[in-house]
Enzyme design. Sequence first.
Site, PDB file in Angstrom:
ATOM      1  N   GLN A  83      -0.516  -5.077 -49.990  1.00  0.00           N
ATOM      2  CA  GLN A  83      -1.132  -5.456 -48.716  1.00  0.00           C
ATOM      3  C   GLN A  83      -0.266  -4.943 -47.570  1.00  0.00           C
ATOM      4  OE1 GLN A  83      -1.248  -9.483 -46.759  1.00  0.00           O
ATOM      5  NE2 GLN A  83      -3.375  -9.428 -47.437  1.00  0.00           N
ATOM      6  N   TYR A 153      -3.102 -11.183 -37.281  1.00  0.00           N
ATOM      7  CA  TYR A 153      -2.190 -10.041 -37.267  1.00  0.00           C
ATOM      8  C   TYR A 153      -2.817  -8.878 -36.496  1.00  0.00           C
ATOM      9  CZ  TYR A 153       0.519 -12.865 -40.433  1.00  0.00           C
ATOM     10  OH  TYR A 153       1.240 -13.891 -40.974  1.00  0.00           O
ATOM     11  N   CYS A 325      -2.844 -27.253 -58.409  1.00  0.00           N
ATOM     12  CA  CYS A 325      -2.350 -27.176 -57.026  1.00  0.00           C
ATOM     13  C   CYS A 325      -3.000 -28.268 -56.180  1.00  0.00           C
ATOM     14  CB  CYS A 325      -2.682 -25.801 -56.442  1.00  0.00           C
ATOM     15  SG  CYS A 325      -2.337 -25.632 -54.680  1.00  0.00           S
ATOM     16  N   CYS A 331       5.105 -25.401 -51.003  1.00  0.00           N
ATOM     17  CA  CYS A 331       5.691 -24.248 -51.692  1.00  0.00           C
ATOM     18  C   CYS A 331       6.345 -23.265 -50.736  1.00  0.00           C
ATOM     19  CB  CYS A 331       4.629 -23.542 -52.525  1.00  0.00           C
ATOM     20  SG  CYS A 331       3.063 -23.257 -51.671  1.00  0.00           S
TER      21      CYS A 331
END
Length: 349
Positions: A83, A153, A325, A331
Amino acid sequence: RLVRSATWEGMCDDDGRPTRKLIDCYRDLAAGGVGLIISGFAFVRPDGKQMPGKMGLHTDEFADEMKALTGAVHDNGGKICAQLVHAGGQATAASAGRQPLAPSALKVDQFTEEPAEMSVRDISEIVAAFGQAARRAKEFGFDAVELHGAHGYLINQFLSPLTNRRKDDYGGRMENRMRFALEVIASVRAEVGEDYPVFIKLNVSDNLEAGFCTKGGVFAARVLSEAGIDMIEVSGGTPASGDEGPARTKIDTLAKEGYNLALAEAIKEAVTCPLMLVGGIRSFELAESLIAQGAVDYISMSRPFIREPALANRWCEGDHARATCISCNGCFKPGLQEGGIYCVVDKKE
């Protein structure tokens, strides 16, 4: 059809060089049976870096470590996609080594600092940097690249009328705000060729007042599909989107899963390329039904694979219990404090 969606692992050296810890992380994911691993977002230029321990694809000097990383995945039967990102205005002077760059010199909620407005030369140079990063990814053994056009972004910043107030050919009407993304795709294609898979993670909606909305997302998805993008990973939200951000917490019921599904449904008829869906999917039954119905083509998850790297194998072997999860986002704290993410719930237990 299962994909490990990109996440920040915090397992690279300060300059972006992968460490043995990251190589082992990807090796375990591949051995765990996931169909495709999308790497943590790799910056294409140092001034596009945001987080510590973030991977870089800005230099040829990391060839040995990158080839060890992709080799570890391939040796365990996996595929891996790099990515590519430039954080733009979401970088800081400390992380980027200069005043952050953005389409416009605006201090908005998703930015920590006021960025500098990019010149046309800045735009051209960063477009070229995406192409060179893609060229390196291919040479290093990555099986595909994904452009990060989501979560606030730089590509997303150009798309959004909230962060793009330019008066030139890169601002104003939607066709102009698409220009940067299309130039990046053209730059990448020129380096990797037409047959190499190029994906994009797209915010179909920023979930922000005055931000990029679903109407714009449908337009962008159609243009990207027509431009030859090989897959769109559907996402939404930015760091300023509150409860409608990219990584939502307390996904503890089936009703809360798949929170970007409506965005995928909105663009489904506008595109001819495959769609990948990310966002809170935790149940085998939901994942299977989305594929069976043709709602999307691939299921992308990130946090579940942090706790259970072998989740895909577990489901394949017939244990269809929900991913363990709990969507607490705990995390990510060790990534900042200890140089690498892991499930803190598992450690406590």
